[in-house]
Design a protein around this motif. Structure first.
Motif, PDB file in Angstrom:
ATOM      1  N   GLY A  67       1.109  -1.470   0.098  1.00  0.00           N
ATOM      2  CA  GLY A  67       0.314  -0.065  -0.115  1.00  0.00           C
ATOM      3  C   GLY A  67       1.324   1.538   0.171  1.00  0.00           C
ATOM      4  N   ASP A  68       1.860   1.096   0.210  1.00  0.00           N
ATOM      5  CA  ASP A  68       2.684   2.121  -0.039  1.00  0.00           C
ATOM      6  C   ASP A  68       3.529   2.897  -1.626  1.00  0.00           C
ATOM      7  OD1 ASP A  68       3.749   2.256   2.436  1.00  0.00           O
ATOM      8  OD2 ASP A  68       5.501   1.461   3.136  1.00  0.00           O
ATOM      9  N   TRP A  69       3.109   3.854  -1.571  1.00  0.00           N
ATOM     10  CA  TRP A  69       3.451   4.148  -3.477  1.00  0.00           C
ATOM     11  C   TRP A  69       3.757   5.605  -2.763  1.00  0.00           C
ATOM     12  CZ3 TRP A  69       1.086   8.902  -4.453  1.00  0.00           C
ATOM     13  CH2 TRP A  69       0.397   9.715  -3.188  1.00  0.00           C
ATOM     14  N   ILE A  70       4.409   5.581  -4.205  1.00  0.00           N
ATOM     15  CA  ILE A  70       5.143   7.199  -4.643  1.00  0.00           C
ATOM     16  C   ILE A  70       4.764   7.553  -5.703  1.00  0.00           C
ATOM     17  CG2 ILE A  70       6.828   6.609  -2.942  1.00  0.00           C
ATOM     18  CD1 ILE A  70       9.431   6.395  -5.234  1.00  0.00           C
ATOM     19  N   THR A  71       4.715   8.884  -6.753  1.00  0.00           N
ATOM     20  CA  THR A  71       5.432   8.979  -8.135  1.00  0.00           C
ATOM     21  C   THR A  71       6.085   9.536  -8.123  1.00  0.00           C
ATOM     22  OG1 THR A  71       4.218  11.456  -7.242  1.00  0.00           O
ATOM     23  CG2 THR A  71       2.664   9.672  -8.140  1.00  0.00           C
ATOM     24  N   HIS A  72       6.389   9.812  -9.505  1.00  0.00           N
ATOM     25  CA  HIS A  72       7.908  10.160 -10.174  1.00  0.00           C
ATOM     26  C   HIS A  72       7.621  10.717 -11.480  1.00  0.00           C
ATOM     27  CE1 HIS A  72      12.030  10.016 -11.807  1.00  0.00           C
ATOM     28  NE2 HIS A  72      12.397  10.046 -10.242  1.00  0.00           N
ATOM     29  N   ARG A  83       3.735  -1.348  -3.634  1.00  0.00           N
ATOM     30  CA  ARG A  83       3.946  -1.887  -3.518  1.00  0.00           C
ATOM     31  C   ARG A  83       2.996  -2.432  -3.053  1.00  0.00           C
ATOM     32  NH1 ARG A  83       8.972  -4.755  -2.801  1.00  0.00           N
ATOM     33  NH2 ARG A  83       9.582  -2.544  -2.343  1.00  0.00           N
ATOM     34  N   ASP A  84       2.392  -3.591  -3.955  1.00  0.00           N
ATOM     35  CA  ASP A  84       1.062  -4.395  -3.372  1.00  0.00           C
ATOM     36  C   ASP A  84       0.774  -5.783  -2.436  1.00  0.00           C
ATOM     37  OD1 ASP A  84       2.681  -6.878  -4.132  1.00  0.00           O
ATOM     38  OD2 ASP A  84       1.900  -6.906  -6.110  1.00  0.00           O
ATOM     39  N   ALA A  85      -0.485  -5.606  -2.543  1.00  0.00           N
ATOM     40  CA  ALA A  85      -0.361  -7.013  -1.237  1.00  0.00           C
ATOM     41  C   ALA A  85       0.241  -8.129  -0.720  1.00  0.00           C
ATOM     42  CB  ALA A  85      -2.523  -7.011  -1.549  1.00  0.00           C
ATOM     43  N   ASP A  86       1.118  -8.294  -2.214  1.00  0.00           N
ATOM     44  CA  ASP A  86       2.170  -9.283  -1.826  1.00  0.00           C
ATOM     45  C   ASP A  86       2.956  -9.243  -1.768  1.00  0.00           C
ATOM     46  OD1 ASP A  86      -0.349 -11.000  -2.435  1.00  0.00           O
ATOM     47  OD2 ASP A  86       0.163 -10.886  -4.386  1.00  0.00           O
ATOM     48  N   GLY A 113       3.526  10.770  -2.376  1.00  0.00           N
ATOM     49  CA  GLY A 113       4.090  10.061  -1.675  1.00  0.00           C
ATOM     50  C   GLY A 113       2.900   9.115  -0.746  1.00  0.00           C
ATOM     51  N   GLY A 114       2.289   7.958  -0.283  1.00  0.00           N
ATOM     52  CA  GLY A 114       1.394   7.960   0.682  1.00  0.00           C
ATOM     53  C   GLY A 114       1.819   6.111   1.203  1.00  0.00           C
ATOM     54  N   SER A 115       0.940   6.035   2.090  1.00  0.00           N
ATOM     55  CA  SER A 115       1.143   4.860   3.113  1.00  0.00           C
ATOM     56  C   SER A 115      -0.484   3.842   2.604  1.00  0.00           C
ATOM     57  CB  SER A 115       1.490   4.391   4.004  1.00  0.00           C
ATOM     58  OG  SER A 115       0.957   5.268   4.352  1.00  0.00           O
TER      59      SER A 115
END
Length: 397
Positions: A67-72, A83-86, A113-115
């Motif tokens: 669930g963490d994510w960033i944009t670039h 990062r996906d659930a797995d 970004g976020g989580s």
């Protein structure tokens, strides 16, 4: 790098020290000044090097948990990295498959970004996508009777996660297989255990100079004695480096004067005491391995005469005490004091390109890693460009 390789590299370097020599290739190498300020050159570099090849985007800990994510957006392509659930790293074009609005981050592409994300909903019409990129929901779906929802997943991009770094190829038509392309250099780099390191002290300096000046400056120590005389010059030998190629990538060993005193047989990782290892991950990433951490610098072009660096230390763990914070702060200060001296020289060079003083820039025989870099760029772009000159010996016309 394995222990036997470390010992061999130290011995190879000591032979040069004893002989007062360094590694080199015959003949000087020249590049015309237009290579550093011509918009057409940068356009060709962006279309190939920065679109169809794997590029370092962030350290793995930036998306540590599901669930963490960033944009670039530095590549020129809007990327959503998550990062996906797995626990798998995934990258997508940050664009809704309905009308193309950005799913995450502000419209101007500023990094964010976020989580804890479970899905991403388009802010325009609320088309919603799961972490696996599949279209999970769309309002008033009855209005799209001919829509094949299975074909409306987010556009996935190739991702490789190695040595604690996330690499993304910002194209659905990659020029190479990322894992095979990166493996030779990353296998060597992974031996330092960077996979568990975390980013610390991030910086994003902007430099009024072409991005290639930054890469070239990392590939030679000829300038240390003069440009760094107030900072790190006394730690290193004058114009001495040992170079190795890994396809288009490189490893440079910058020996410190301690190499003459240490007994490598008594050390676990003697190379980290004997000097610094600098890895050039083609085309725009530099990893400097130091005794207890690494420094990651990723160089991005803004326009022909400007560039920006996304930089951070990669440390074994986030500092939890004031003593640890001071330790990393001292290391950071030493590094950036020297780098600022480099940036001043790069901006000085950029400022004279159009003066007519020089038609070409010249590199010595012992700056041959710069030649390797330009040869790799020419091959990656797909043809030998006019700026890749036949090697010339000093004094030749």
């Amino acid at each position: 790098m394995k222990r036997d390789q470390q010992l061999a590299l130290i011995e190879r370097t000591r032979r040069h020290i004893d002989a007062r020599s360094t590694e080199r290739e015959p003949g000087c190498f020249r590049t015309p000044v237009g290579l550093y300020d011509d918009p057409a050159v940068l356009e060709a570099e962006r279309a190939s090097l920065f679109r169809r090849y794997p590029l370092a985007i962030a350290t793995s800990d930036r998306i540590a948990a599901p669930g963490d994510w960033i944009t670039h957006d530095r590549t020129g392509v809007p990327i959503l990295l998550l990062r996906d659930a797995d626990g798998q790293a995934r990258a997508y074009l940050n664009a809704c498959r309905h009308r193309g609005a950005r799913l995450a981050g502000p419209p101007d592409g500023r990094p964010t970004g976020g989580s804890g994300a479970r899905a991403f909903a388009c802010p325009y019409h609320a088309w919603t996508y799961g972490l696996d990129g599949r279209l999970a929901a769309l309002p008033h779906g009855h209005g799209f009777p001919d829509l094949e929802t299975a074909r409306c997943s987010l556009t996935a991009l190739p991702v490789t996660e190695r040595a604690g770094i996330l690499f993304v190829t910002p194209s659905t038509d990659p020029a190479v297989d990322a894992d095979a392309w990166l493996d030779p250099i990353l296998t060597d780099l992974e031996n330092w255990g960077l996979q568990g390191h975390v980013a610390h002290a991030p910086k994003t300096p902007h430099i009024a100079a072409n991005w290639k000046f930054q890469m070239e400056g990392s590939m030679e120590t000829y300038h240390f004695r003069h440009a760094h005389r107030q900072t790190i010059a006394g730690m290193f030998f004058d114009a001495l480096s040992v170079f190795d190629r890994f396809g288009p990538h490189m490893r440079l060993f910058l020996p410190k004067k301690e190499i003459r005193e240490i007994d490598p047989a008594e050390m676990q990782d003697p190379i980290r005491i004997a000097g610094n290892l600098l890895y050039v991950i083609f085309p725009n990433t530099i990893v400097l391995v130091q005794p207890d951490h690494a420094q990651l610098n990723i160089v991005w072009p803004i326009d022909p005469g400007r560039s920006v660096v996304e930089a951070c230390m990669m440390v074994p763990e986030a500092p939890a005490t004031e003593k640890a914070r001071r330790h990393w702060e001292r290391n950071s200060d030493i590094f950036w004091a020297a780098i600022r001296e480099d940036y001043e020289m790069m901006e000085s060079m950029q400022s004279t390109l159009r003066s007519g003083a020089n038609a070409d820039l010249v590199f010595a025989e012992f700056e041959h890693s710069v030649r390797w870099f330009h040869e790799a760029m020419a091959q990656a772009i797909g043809s030998t460009p006019a700026y890749l000159r036949t090697p010339e010996r000093a004094g030749a016309a």
